[in-house]
Design an enzyme around this catalytic site. Structure first.
Site, mmCIF file in Angstrom:
data_model
loop_
_atom_site.group_PDB
_atom_site.id
_atom_site.type_symbol
_atom_site.label_atom_id
_atom_site.label_comp_id
_atom_site.label_asym_id
_atom_site.label_seq_id
_atom_site.Cartn_x
_atom_site.Cartn_y
_atom_site.Cartn_z
ATOM 1 N N GLU A 166 34.917 41.831 39.001
ATOM 2 C CA GLU A 166 34.700 42.760 37.888
ATOM 3 C C GLU A 166 34.226 42.073 36.614
ATOM 4 O OE1 GLU A 166 37.920 46.236 39.124
ATOM 5 O OE2 GLU A 166 38.385 44.907 37.454
ATOM 6 N N GLU A 373 38.850 47.392 45.980
ATOM 7 C CA GLU A 373 40.001 47.880 45.217
ATOM 8 C C GLU A 373 39.907 49.390 45.120
ATOM 9 O OE1 GLU A 373 41.093 46.156 41.465
ATOM 10 O OE2 GLU A 373 40.416 44.159 42.052
#
Length: 473
Positions: A166, A373
């Site tokens: 991320e 995720e």
């Protein structure tokens, strides 16, 4: 009645975690301090910190047996850079190499593929002290060296790799980047330079993986966004598109084209924060070829157009809360979507958004996708007979798996699902109050108890999902 979606026979079912949130042993066997450690210690009086976390470091064999019982085919986890190279760019810590060798070997012995992330929010703190972290090009080459050490040490057994977890979200959270400038303009200038340097490090790691790891697969892991317009006014529709563009799409476009898209370069010029670039950088960025895209998905967003004001020039950002979200003058303002319910911690729940994201990314890049995720943070309650009845988590994950199945029907190539998280882990801002796992860790923030592992109702449910390859949801 519509038949259940059929998942591919080779679909990879798994679960995820990250080093600083699960391992503990923050300074054992030569490990160095990280930015994540420092940030957690600032809140030690309020919640649990990284010193013990879920104590995977001392319990990995037991934990991997539970992963096998769950039926996991893949385990997405991160390596701590500071466990391999304690000061980030100095001597290699053989004890760190040995630990991850043991974890990888144990996974393989239990028939679980290791899926390794190289950097998950935990920069060695020594690099902050020496170079202010990613602001310096020195950190680019320190990361390249670290990545090569990992590829050479573990690449004979690890096929799947992620570089930064991320980056597109990490870069806007000051504490994760150790950005301390009080002036908003100076903070944004530093942020832009750090972001650019991380792109260069990402490209170097991708190329190194392809050179060192036989048949290795590597790609970016993005915090995905799907933004709806608040109204059907054209300016709100455009604002929603720009919200996605500035929070996620620019990052993917840089990874795949080797340069900033026009709208993002315009923003950098508007703010006078264009990063320093050197000759050869663009060629490097363009040379790195991704093998897949990893998608982290939790929620959708909603936006309206935010006009420029006399005291807020175009491009200026207004951060809110923990900096995960921001408004940008002349572009967009974050809004609440009244059509969605939210989790106890404020994330709006929208399985259909995952279908949209998967379709959008596959349409653009035509590469395999994997969800690394996706999960529901909640306050789980341990009953007197040591049970955790988390139907709310089962409902959440069931609906998101259905959305993945529909995306596959749409023609999207999805190769796996690895939700967050395999067990309860340290939440950066809620400690062990906010739980995501299929396995309960019996501890409180300031009482570690015996750290007993307890299978939740969702464990048994997900076990059956994996056993039937998604047929029984």
């Amino acid at each position: 009645m519509k038949e259940a979606v059929t998942f591919p026979k080779d679909f990879l079912w798994g679960a995820s975690s990250s080093a600083f949130q699960i391992e503990g042993a923050w300074d054992e066997d030569g490990k160095g301090k990280t930015v994540a450690d420092v940030n957690s210690f600032k809140r030690s009086h309020l919640q649990a910190d990284t010193k013990v976390a879920s104590d995977f470091y001392h319990n990995y064999r037991e934990d991997i047996k539970l992963m096998k019982e769950l039926g996991m085919e893949i385990y997405r986890f991160s390596i701590s850079w500071a466990r391999i190279i304690p000061d980030g760019d100095g001597e290699v810590n053989q004890a760190g190499i040995e630990f991850y060798n043991n974890v990888i070997n144990c996974l393989l012995e239990h028939g679980i593929k290791p899926f390794v992330t190289l950097y998950h929010f935990d920069l060695p703190y020594a690099l902050v002290e020496k170079y202010n972290g990613w602001e310096s090009r020195e950190s680019i080459y320190a990361f390249e060296r670290y990545a090569k050490i990992c590829f050479e040490a573990f690449g004979d057994r690890v096929e799947y790799w992620q570089v930064h977890n991320e980056q597109n979200l990490m870069i806007r959270v000051d504490e994760r980047m150790n950005i301390e400038e009080e002036d908003l303009y100076q903070a944004d200038k530093v942020r832009a330079q750090m972001d650019y340097h991380m792109f260069l490090a990402h490209a170097l790691a991708v190329n190194a993986c392809h050179a060192i790891v036989k048949d290795g697969k590597i790609g970016p892991a993005v915090s995905s966004t799907c933004t709806y317009p608040l109204t059907n006014k054209p300016e709100d529709v455009w604002a929603a598109k720009m919200n996605d563009a500035f929070k996620t799409d620019y990052c993917l476009e840089m990874h795949f084209t080797g340069k900033y898209p026009g709208y993002y370069m315009r923003y950098l010029k508007e703010r006078n924060i264009v990063p320093v670039m050197e000759e050869g950088d663009e060629a490097l960025l363009k040379s790195a070829k991704m093998d897949y895209i990893a998608v982290n998905y939790y929620r959708t967003l909603c936006a309206s157009f935010l006009p420029v004001e006399e005291t807020h020039p175009i491009g200026e950002r207004a951060f809110r809360g923990n900096q995960v979200d921001f408004d940008q003058y002349g572009y967009f303002r974050d809004e609440k979507n009244e059509n969605l319910t939210a989790s106890a911690y404020g994330a709006q729940i929208d399985p259909n958004g995952l279908r949209i994201v998967l379709n959008e990314y596959y349409r653009r890049y035509r590469l395999p996708l994997i969800i690394t995720e996706n999960g529901l943070g909640a306050v789980d309650v341990l009953t007197e007979d040591n049970k955790i009845h988390d139907d709310y988590r089962i409902d959440y994950i069931r609906e998101h798996i259905k959305a993945i199945g529909l995306a596959i029907e749409d023609g999207v190539e999805v190769m796996g699902y690895s939700p967050w998280s395999v067990m309860d882990i340290l939440s950066s801002h809620q400690g062990f109050k906010k739980r995501y796992g299929f396995i309960y860790i019996d501890r409180e923030d300031h009482d570690e108890k015996q750290l007993k592992r307890i299978k939740k109702d969702s464990f048994y449910w997900y076990q059956n999902v994996i056993r039937t390859n998604g047929k029984e949801l």
